[in-house]
Motif scaffolding. Sequence first.
Motif, PDB file in Angstrom:
ATOM      1  N   UNK A 153      -9.480   2.124  31.435  1.00 57.35           N
ATOM      2  CA  UNK A 153      -8.529   1.029  31.624  1.00 57.35           C
ATOM      3  C   UNK A 153      -7.156   1.544  32.035  1.00 57.35           C
ATOM      4  N   UNK A 154      -6.661   2.543  31.329  1.00 53.91           N
ATOM      5  CA  UNK A 154      -5.291   2.994  31.546  1.00 53.91           C
ATOM      6  C   UNK A 154      -5.158   3.933  32.753  1.00 53.91           C
ATOM      7  N   UNK A 155      -6.201   4.705  33.021  1.00 51.18           N
ATOM      8  CA  UNK A 155      -6.111   5.683  34.108  1.00 51.18           C
ATOM      9  C   UNK A 155      -6.645   5.128  35.420  1.00 51.18           C
ATOM     10  N   UNK A 156      -7.868   4.620  35.403  1.00 50.92           N
ATOM     11  CA  UNK A 156      -8.486   4.162  36.654  1.00 50.92           C
ATOM     12  C   UNK A 156      -7.893   2.831  37.116  1.00 50.92           C
ATOM     13  N   UNK A 157      -7.755   1.884  36.170  1.00 52.03           N
ATOM     14  CA  UNK A 157      -7.260   0.563  36.547  1.00 52.03           C
ATOM     15  C   UNK A 157      -5.765   0.376  36.263  1.00 52.03           C
ATOM     16  N   UNK A 158      -5.123   1.404  35.687  1.00 55.10           N
ATOM     17  CA  UNK A 158      -3.677   1.358  35.402  1.00 55.10           C
ATOM     18  C   UNK A 158      -3.304   0.043  34.717  1.00 55.10           C
TER      19      UNK A 158
ATOM     20  N   UNK B  68     -15.794   4.975  18.481  1.00 55.72           N
ATOM     21  CA  UNK B  68     -16.242   6.023  19.400  1.00 55.72           C
ATOM     22  C   UNK B  68     -16.087   5.595  20.857  1.00 55.72           C
ATOM     23  N   UNK B  69     -16.316   4.302  21.109  1.00 50.37           N
ATOM     24  CA  UNK B  69     -16.290   3.796  22.487  1.00 50.37           C
ATOM     25  C   UNK B  69     -14.868   3.556  22.980  1.00 50.37           C
ATOM     26  N   UNK B  70     -13.970   3.155  22.082  1.00 48.06           N
ATOM     27  CA  UNK B  70     -12.620   2.773  22.486  1.00 48.06           C
ATOM     28  C   UNK B  70     -11.875   3.850  23.294  1.00 48.06           C
ATOM     29  N   UNK B  71     -11.935   5.141  22.920  1.00 46.73           N
ATOM     30  CA  UNK B  71     -11.221   6.145  23.723  1.00 46.73           C
ATOM     31  C   UNK B  71     -11.708   6.221  25.165  1.00 46.73           C
ATOM     32  N   UNK B  72     -13.008   6.020  25.363  1.00 47.73           N
ATOM     33  CA  UNK B  72     -13.554   6.035  26.728  1.00 47.73           C
ATOM     34  C   UNK B  72     -13.049   4.820  27.502  1.00 47.73           C
TER      35      UNK B  72
ATOM     36  N   UNK C 151      -9.129  -2.986  24.568  1.00 50.55           N
ATOM     37  CA  UNK C 151      -8.288  -1.811  24.305  1.00 50.55           C
ATOM     38  C   UNK C 151      -6.907  -2.248  23.831  1.00 50.55           C
ATOM     39  N   UNK C 152      -6.312  -3.231  24.513  1.00 51.90           N
ATOM     40  CA  UNK C 152      -4.983  -3.706  24.123  1.00 51.90           C
ATOM     41  C   UNK C 152      -5.012  -4.345  22.734  1.00 51.90           C
ATOM     42  N   UNK C 153      -6.086  -5.053  22.430  1.00 54.43           N
ATOM     43  CA  UNK C 153      -6.237  -5.683  21.113  1.00 54.43           C
ATOM     44  C   UNK C 153      -6.303  -4.611  20.025  1.00 54.43           C
ATOM     45  N   UNK C 154      -7.095  -3.562  20.251  1.00 55.85           N
ATOM     46  CA  UNK C 154      -7.221  -2.484  19.269  1.00 55.85           C
ATOM     47  C   UNK C 154      -5.912  -1.730  19.113  1.00 55.85           C
ATOM     48  N   UNK C 155      -5.184  -1.533  20.194  1.00 55.06           N
ATOM     49  CA  UNK C 155      -3.889  -0.858  20.108  1.00 55.06           C
ATOM     50  C   UNK C 155      -2.906  -1.662  19.263  1.00 55.06           C
ATOM     51  N   UNK C 156      -2.956  -2.987  19.396  1.00 51.48           N
ATOM     52  CA  UNK C 156      -2.013  -3.851  18.688  1.00 51.48           C
ATOM     53  C   UNK C 156      -2.387  -4.038  17.227  1.00 51.48           C
TER      54      UNK C 156
END
Length: 265
Positions: free
Chosen positions: A27-32, A18-22, A66-71
């Motif tokens: 991470x991806x939008x604000x901190x690019x 539930x938390x990962x999408x937030x 986030x990167x860990x979960x994506x991988x």
Amino acid sequence: MSAETFDLTARDETWVKRVLPVLKLVARTYFRSEVRGMDKVPDGGALLVSNHSGGLMAFDVPVISVAFADEFGADRPLYTLAHDLIFTGSGKQIFGKVGFLPAHPKNAVAALRSGAATIVFPGGEWEALRPSSQSATIDFHGRTGYIRTALEAGVPIVPIVTIGGQETQLFLNRGDTLARILRLDKFLRTDTAPFAFGFPFGLTAHLPPNIPLPSKLVTEVLDPIDITAEFGNNPEHDEVDQMVRKRMQHALDDLARARRFPVLG
């Protein structure tokens, strides 16, 4: 609950999903955020050793998570060793559900022996609150406990470096003198109380924390280090630590040279 008996099962996979999408949105939008080499993390237990940046509101943890979960998928457990203060009050339930553990060796070894990847920031608040002028400097403050943890658990070390965190506000000094005067080491277990300039509070001394500027965060995962393979069965911890920091510093120097503008990246 003491740090020595913290329950690994407090991590709630449903809560994590539930938390990962937030976290991903921030991470991806604000901190690019840009993370390279996450595929280098081996299967099973691995101690991810990272520099720490961004002050009291450091976002290197969400970026790496986030990167860990994506991988590897959200089903693969990832634990984060953190300062005891975040577990006070309701923090124990909130942070425990997403895999945070008090930074105690027994917790780290238990997580690693369970086959989980685990993140540690040896420099802690000392590094996260360093002056912005030292943003490209690895500084673990002489802490080498992570070496003992990796050896006891029998897992490799995976170094990780991130740049951009010390640009989320302007950290003017480390504030170790002020911290000693205020006895923060006794009351808050911190050696720093820096003056920083940011938004919306302007110049502050540690508190209240300013809102981080949208600095681009770039992270690189380095090759795993098998300590016994490189140093033998009875390695000198200081020698291993020096090698780990040297490799991390070299990688961080490369990221700093590639960075064209503060905040913008």
